[in-house]
Design a protein around this motif. Structure first.
Motif, PDB file in Angstrom:
ATOM      1  N   GLY A 190       9.585   3.290 -29.286  1.00 44.81           N
ATOM      2  CA  GLY A 190      10.160   3.362 -28.366  1.00 44.81           C
ATOM      3  C   GLY A 190      10.270   1.262 -28.829  1.00 44.81           C
ATOM      4  O   GLY A 190      10.559   0.850 -28.135  1.00 44.81           O
ATOM      5  N   GLY A 191      10.841   1.213 -30.030  1.00 45.13           N
ATOM      6  CA  GLY A 191      11.327   0.076 -30.264  1.00 45.13           C
ATOM      7  C   GLY A 191       9.786  -1.077 -31.021  1.00 45.13           C
ATOM      8  O   GLY A 191      10.259  -2.125 -30.666  1.00 45.13           O
ATOM      9  N   LYS A 192       8.489  -0.147 -30.410  1.00 48.90           N
ATOM     10  CA  LYS A 192       7.739  -1.432 -30.979  1.00 48.90           C
ATOM     11  C   LYS A 192       7.453  -1.994 -32.005  1.00 48.90           C
ATOM     12  O   LYS A 192       7.263  -1.456 -32.724  1.00 48.90           O
ATOM     13  CB  LYS A 192       6.580  -0.687 -29.984  1.00 48.90           C
ATOM     14  CG  LYS A 192       5.093  -1.753 -30.489  1.00 48.90           C
ATOM     15  CD  LYS A 192       3.470  -1.001 -30.897  1.00 48.90           C
ATOM     16  CE  LYS A 192       2.754  -2.317 -30.430  1.00 48.90           C
ATOM     17  NZ  LYS A 192       1.363  -1.371 -30.005  1.00 48.90           N
ATOM     18  N   GLU A 193       7.476  -3.523 -32.579  1.00 48.08           N
ATOM     19  CA  GLU A 193       7.242  -3.939 -33.837  1.00 48.08           C
ATOM     20  C   GLU A 193       5.897  -3.804 -34.165  1.00 48.08           C
ATOM     21  O   GLU A 193       4.425  -4.378 -33.645  1.00 48.08           O
ATOM     22  CB  GLU A 193       7.574  -5.612 -33.773  1.00 48.08           C
ATOM     23  CG  GLU A 193       7.765  -5.948 -34.992  1.00 48.08           C
ATOM     24  CD  GLU A 193       7.944  -7.588 -34.681  1.00 48.08           C
ATOM     25  OE1 GLU A 193       7.552  -8.335 -35.034  1.00 48.08           O
ATOM     26  OE2 GLU A 193       8.656  -8.148 -34.246  1.00 48.08           O
ATOM     27  N   LEU A 194       6.271  -3.296 -35.197  1.00 51.80           N
ATOM     28  CA  LEU A 194       4.541  -3.007 -36.478  1.00 51.80           C
ATOM     29  C   LEU A 194       4.235  -4.059 -37.086  1.00 51.80           C
ATOM     30  O   LEU A 194       3.278  -4.266 -37.177  1.00 51.80           O
ATOM     31  CB  LEU A 194       4.509  -1.737 -36.804  1.00 51.80           C
ATOM     32  CG  LEU A 194       4.845  -0.355 -35.755  1.00 51.80           C
ATOM     33  CD1 LEU A 194       5.256   0.833 -36.428  1.00 51.80           C
ATOM     34  CD2 LEU A 194       3.962  -0.637 -34.918  1.00 51.80           C
ATOM     35  N   SER A 212       3.255   6.018 -38.260  1.00 55.07           N
ATOM     36  CA  SER A 212       3.889   5.677 -36.736  1.00 55.07           C
ATOM     37  C   SER A 212       5.378   4.745 -37.520  1.00 55.07           C
ATOM     38  O   SER A 212       5.885   5.002 -35.801  1.00 55.07           O
ATOM     39  CB  SER A 212       2.924   4.496 -36.230  1.00 55.07           C
ATOM     40  OG  SER A 212       2.891   3.336 -36.825  1.00 55.07           O
ATOM     41  N   ALA A 213       5.684   4.681 -38.204  1.00 53.91           N
ATOM     42  CA  ALA A 213       6.834   3.590 -37.878  1.00 53.91           C
ATOM     43  C   ALA A 213       8.081   4.694 -38.110  1.00 53.91           C
ATOM     44  O   ALA A 213       7.894   6.093 -38.230  1.00 53.91           O
ATOM     45  CB  ALA A 213       7.042   3.192 -39.796  1.00 53.91           C
ATOM     46  N   ARG A 214       8.703   4.272 -36.777  1.00 56.66           N
ATOM     47  CA  ARG A 214      10.164   5.191 -36.840  1.00 56.66           C
ATOM     48  C   ARG A 214      11.662   4.479 -37.486  1.00 56.66           C
ATOM     49  O   ARG A 214      12.301   4.978 -37.600  1.00 56.66           O
ATOM     50  CB  ARG A 214      10.440   5.235 -35.147  1.00 56.66           C
ATOM     51  CG  ARG A 214       9.220   6.015 -34.146  1.00 56.66           C
ATOM     52  CD  ARG A 214       9.068   7.621 -35.052  1.00 56.66           C
ATOM     53  NE  ARG A 214       8.084   7.970 -34.497  1.00 56.66           N
ATOM     54  CZ  ARG A 214       6.486   8.298 -34.866  1.00 56.66           C
ATOM     55  NH1 ARG A 214       6.566   7.821 -36.342  1.00 56.66           N
ATOM     56  NH2 ARG A 214       6.077   8.579 -33.596  1.00 56.66           N
ATOM     57  N   THR A 215      11.265   3.225 -37.634  1.00 63.04           N
ATOM     58  CA  THR A 215      12.375   2.325 -38.540  1.00 63.04           C
ATOM     59  C   THR A 215      12.091   1.477 -39.201  1.00 63.04           C
ATOM     60  O   THR A 215      11.332   0.559 -38.388  1.00 63.04           O
ATOM     61  CB  THR A 215      13.389   1.459 -36.955  1.00 63.04           C
ATOM     62  OG1 THR A 215      13.832   2.447 -35.821  1.00 63.04           O
ATOM     63  CG2 THR A 215      14.830   0.669 -37.429  1.00 63.04           C
TER      64      THR A 215
END
Length: 231
Positions: A190-194, A212-215
């Motif tokens: 969902g674009g949440k900054e980690l 959990s990283a997507r980008t």
């Protein structure tokens, strides 16, 4: 962003090439041409009106598309190719191209890696990962296998840019030859900054890319080299 170490490698290679051209094997090479006096400029009242000639087509690259010369049909102009050299040239010489030129390109790649690994190993790996030294894996496999460890490490590195989905590998990474404008950001679902950060010192930094990283986005950091997988 081009790395300054690679620019230094190019200068070293150019100096070596000029030195080679300035002498022959038996010491009887041709003398340097006598400089000529440049022609006087045209009078300001009679400017040239002719259009400059269009540049000719560029020389074909070693990996250009099209039919390739079979390995048994690419003898060198003088001497012979070694078995390793012929294996490297197989399928890499476009029809009508001098195989020695293709071989020289591969040998120059090996020379650049040899220079870089002595100056800074991380930069050498980064240059392969970013493809700033193109076709390095093939040149290493065929002509300088002593650098295979650099290619293997580069396969797990990240160049500047945006990486998503299956290209992400959880683990700890360090920046290689970052600029003073290095920044990064890791986002999850969902674009949440980690995680995110910047560095204006030009020194190497470490980050962790979680499962959990997507980008993962990097700018000005050149390349990120893997230090270990996440447990």
């Amino acid at each position: 962003m081009r790395n300054p170490f690679l620019a230094g490698a190019a200068v070293v290679m150019a100096v070596a090439a000029l030195a080679a051209c300035g002498s022959s094997a038996d010491g009887n090479g041709p003398s340097a041409p006598t400089p000529t006096t440049p022609a006087a400029p045209a009078p300001p009242t009679a400017p040239a009106t002719e259009e400059p000639a269009a540049p000719g087509p560029p020389a074909p690259a070693a990996t250009a598309e099209g039919p390739k010369t079979p390995s048994d049909e690419i003898p060198p102009a003088t001497g012979t190719f070694t078995k390793k050299q012929k294996e490297y040239l197989e399928g890499r010489v476009p029809k009508g191209m001098d195989p020695a030129a293709v071989l020289q390109t591969g040998q120059e790649t090996c020379d650049k890696l040899r220079y870089l690994v002595k100056a800074d190993r991380d930069t050498a790996v980064g240059a392969i990962a970013t493809q700033e030294i193109p076709d390095a894996p093939a040149a290493v496999a065929g002509l300088c296998p002593q650098h295979q460890d650099l290619v293997d490490e580069a396969a797990y590195a990240y160049a500047d840019g945006t990486h998503t989905g299956k290209t992400l590998r959880p683990g700890v990474y360090r920046s290689a030859s970052p600029t003073t404008h290095c920044s990064w950001q890791i986002e999850g679902a969902g674009g949440k900054e980690l995680a995110s950060g910047t560095s204006d010192t030009g020194t190497s930094r470490k980050i962790t890319i979680p499962k959990s990283a997507r980008t993962f986005t990097s700018t000005g950091c050149y390349a990120w080299l893997a230090e270990g997988a996440e447990g």
